[in-house]
Design a protein around this motif. Sequence first.
Motif, mmCIF file in Angstrom:
data_model
loop_
_atom_site.group_PDB
_atom_site.id
_atom_site.type_symbol
_atom_site.label_atom_id
_atom_site.label_comp_id
_atom_site.label_asym_id
_atom_site.label_seq_id
_atom_site.Cartn_x
_atom_site.Cartn_y
_atom_site.Cartn_z
ATOM 1 N N VAL A 206 0.924 -1.190 0.030
ATOM 2 C CA VAL A 206 0.001 0.191 -0.007
ATOM 3 C C VAL A 206 0.725 1.350 0.010
ATOM 4 C CG1 VAL A 206 -1.671 1.402 1.325
ATOM 5 C CG2 VAL A 206 -1.919 -1.055 0.975
ATOM 6 N N TRP A 207 1.703 1.224 0.704
ATOM 7 C CA TRP A 207 2.670 2.198 1.032
ATOM 8 C C TRP A 207 3.827 2.683 -0.305
ATOM 9 C CZ3 TRP A 207 4.138 1.118 6.611
ATOM 10 C CH2 TRP A 207 3.153 1.296 7.563
ATOM 11 N N GLY A 208 3.729 1.431 -1.062
ATOM 12 C CA GLY A 208 4.521 1.903 -2.341
ATOM 13 C C GLY A 208 6.107 1.426 -1.768
ATOM 14 N N GLY A 209 7.032 2.175 -2.509
ATOM 15 C CA GLY A 209 8.232 1.975 -1.947
ATOM 16 C C GLY A 209 9.287 1.185 -2.867
ATOM 17 N N ASP A 210 10.239 0.392 -2.571
ATOM 18 C CA ASP A 210 11.120 -0.602 -3.272
ATOM 19 C C ASP A 210 10.393 -1.994 -3.315
ATOM 20 O OD1 ASP A 210 13.096 -1.845 -4.446
ATOM 21 O OD2 ASP A 210 14.561 -1.171 -2.786
ATOM 22 N N PRO A 211 10.097 -2.199 -4.419
ATOM 23 C CA PRO A 211 9.629 -3.730 -4.408
ATOM 24 C C PRO A 211 10.503 -4.695 -4.207
ATOM 25 C CG PRO A 211 8.983 -2.428 -6.338
ATOM 26 C CD PRO A 211 10.038 -1.712 -5.804
ATOM 27 N N ALA A 212 11.666 -4.359 -4.566
ATOM 28 C CA ALA A 212 12.960 -5.337 -3.907
ATOM 29 C C ALA A 212 13.256 -5.458 -2.596
ATOM 30 C CB ALA A 212 13.984 -4.981 -4.676
ATOM 31 N N ALA A 213 12.834 -4.445 -1.767
ATOM 32 C CA ALA A 213 12.906 -4.571 -0.227
ATOM 33 C C ALA A 213 11.829 -5.283 0.192
ATOM 34 C CB ALA A 213 12.781 -3.110 0.146
ATOM 35 N N ALA A 214 10.511 -5.058 -0.305
ATOM 36 C CA ALA A 214 9.524 -6.034 0.029
ATOM 37 C C ALA A 214 9.532 -7.398 -0.218
ATOM 38 C CB ALA A 214 8.052 -5.440 -0.717
ATOM 39 N N ALA A 215 10.302 -7.681 -1.346
ATOM 40 C CA ALA A 215 10.359 -9.181 -1.686
ATOM 41 C C ALA A 215 11.316 -9.731 -0.731
ATOM 42 C CB ALA A 215 10.962 -9.212 -3.064
ATOM 43 N N THR A 216 12.336 -8.992 -0.410
ATOM 44 C CA THR A 216 13.456 -9.467 0.727
ATOM 45 C C THR A 216 12.952 -9.615 2.010
ATOM 46 O OG1 THR A 216 15.269 -8.104 -0.763
ATOM 47 C CG2 THR A 216 15.601 -8.637 1.673
ATOM 48 N N TYR A 217 12.015 -8.918 2.348
ATOM 49 C CA TYR A 217 11.359 -8.932 3.423
ATOM 50 C C TYR A 217 10.574 -10.050 3.592
ATOM 51 C CZ TYR A 217 7.251 -8.432 6.629
ATOM 52 O OH TYR A 217 6.290 -8.837 7.733
ATOM 53 N N VAL A 218 9.856 -10.466 2.561
ATOM 54 C CA VAL A 218 9.003 -11.598 2.460
ATOM 55 C C VAL A 218 9.805 -13.058 2.403
ATOM 56 C CG1 VAL A 218 7.241 -13.169 1.141
ATOM 57 C CG2 VAL A 218 7.012 -10.385 1.196
ATOM 58 N N GLU A 219 10.969 -12.758 1.956
ATOM 59 C CA GLU A 219 11.857 -14.034 1.990
ATOM 60 C C GLU A 219 12.255 -14.181 3.308
ATOM 61 O OE1 GLU A 219 14.061 -17.263 0.507
ATOM 62 O OE2 GLU A 219 11.980 -16.545 0.023
ATOM 63 N N ASN A 220 12.816 -13.280 3.987
ATOM 64 C CA ASN A 220 13.284 -13.205 5.083
ATOM 65 C C ASN A 220 12.391 -13.737 6.323
ATOM 66 O OD1 ASN A 220 15.922 -12.324 4.406
ATOM 67 N ND2 ASN A 220 15.338 -10.393 5.107
ATOM 68 N N GLU A 221 11.091 -13.625 6.035
ATOM 69 C CA GLU A 221 10.168 -14.184 6.789
ATOM 70 C C GLU A 221 9.796 -15.575 6.578
ATOM 71 O OE1 GLU A 221 7.628 -12.841 9.089
ATOM 72 O OE2 GLU A 221 9.507 -11.413 9.417
ATOM 73 N N ARG A 222 9.843 -15.815 5.491
ATOM 74 C CA ARG A 222 9.758 -17.225 5.014
ATOM 75 C C ARG A 222 10.885 -18.060 5.541
ATOM 76 N NH1 ARG A 222 11.498 -21.174 1.947
ATOM 77 N NH2 ARG A 222 13.218 -19.955 1.364
ATOM 78 N N LEU A 223 12.045 -17.644 5.495
ATOM 79 C CA LEU A 223 13.325 -18.460 6.104
ATOM 80 C C LEU A 223 13.238 -18.451 7.578
ATOM 81 C CD1 LEU A 223 16.072 -16.535 3.764
ATOM 82 C CD2 LEU A 223 15.237 -18.892 3.540
ATOM 83 N N GLN A 224 12.747 -17.301 8.158
ATOM 84 C CA GLN A 224 12.632 -17.612 9.663
ATOM 85 C C GLN A 224 11.706 -18.903 9.978
ATOM 86 O OE1 GLN A 224 12.683 -14.063 12.064
ATOM 87 N NE2 GLN A 224 12.866 -12.806 10.117
#
Length: 321
Positions: A206-224
Amino acid sequence: MKRFKNILYVSEEGVDQASALARAVTLAENNQAELTVIAVVPRIPGSKGTADGVPDSTGLQATLESEQRQRLESLIDPHGQRINIARKVFTGKAFLEIIRAVLRHGYDLVIKPAENPDFLARLFGSDDMHLLRKCPAPVWLMKSQEKSNYSSILAAVDFDPLMAGGEELALNEQIIGLSASLALSDFAVLHLAHAWEAFAEGKMSVWGGDPAAAATYVENERLQHESGLYQLGEWLRNRIGSEAYDYLAPRFHLRKGQARKVITALAGEVQADLVVMGTVARTGIPGLLIGNTAEAILEQVQCSVLALKPAGFVSPVKLVE
């Protein structure tokens, strides 16, 4: 592995329960446990007898209880040569009397055929849901025509990787340990399942921003979450030993999405005969299968369920009210 010492089987009138009782008897034999079979009859409101000879409420109550004792004897009779089975008839509201029996006699497992009400698509009825919410002992609700041996067992665990440990970890270990024990005894496939979500993903979109940062966040969550699930697998290996673990070869399922949707869908996908899950967590432990999430799963699955409570759970039902 002997896990139970004092098993309570609850007779459910109106459903075919021969296979459910047979499994309870076998479980008691394998665990060298005491087995008690009970039935609960409703309390008849007080009334006076009539002139035409109709008995008063006391006589009707006695007749109802006597008939139920005879039904219990017929139910138990085929297993009488295998183990000693105690039997009791209680009077009152079913789920209350069952829970009070647990509190009074320290039963460490309650086995009951599911009510399977005809007017609902779900498998479990009102008393079943009360037991799942309020009974301090593990509750094993079995389908009619229960299998003598399961082929597929699904253990559903949930956790917050940032708050892992303590009561949450103990419940997950209880779920996995019991599921593994049952899978080994039944030569069943064990599925370890965990549903996860990246809760800030929507806000980032919703806030927009860096798609790469969002993807990195999701992947980090998955890894945890993946790390947490496999750590539970390693706990199981250490618990039962590498040889038994390798023979069991549990299958891991890490699925993104809401637990109520993921676990229900996965139970159908793996053709689970039994889902083992936690139903109540104490305040302050996010992420466990509690409240609406657990009940949404229970209302949708069409297989037997074994529901566990965290250590220290206190039932709202009291012996005297």
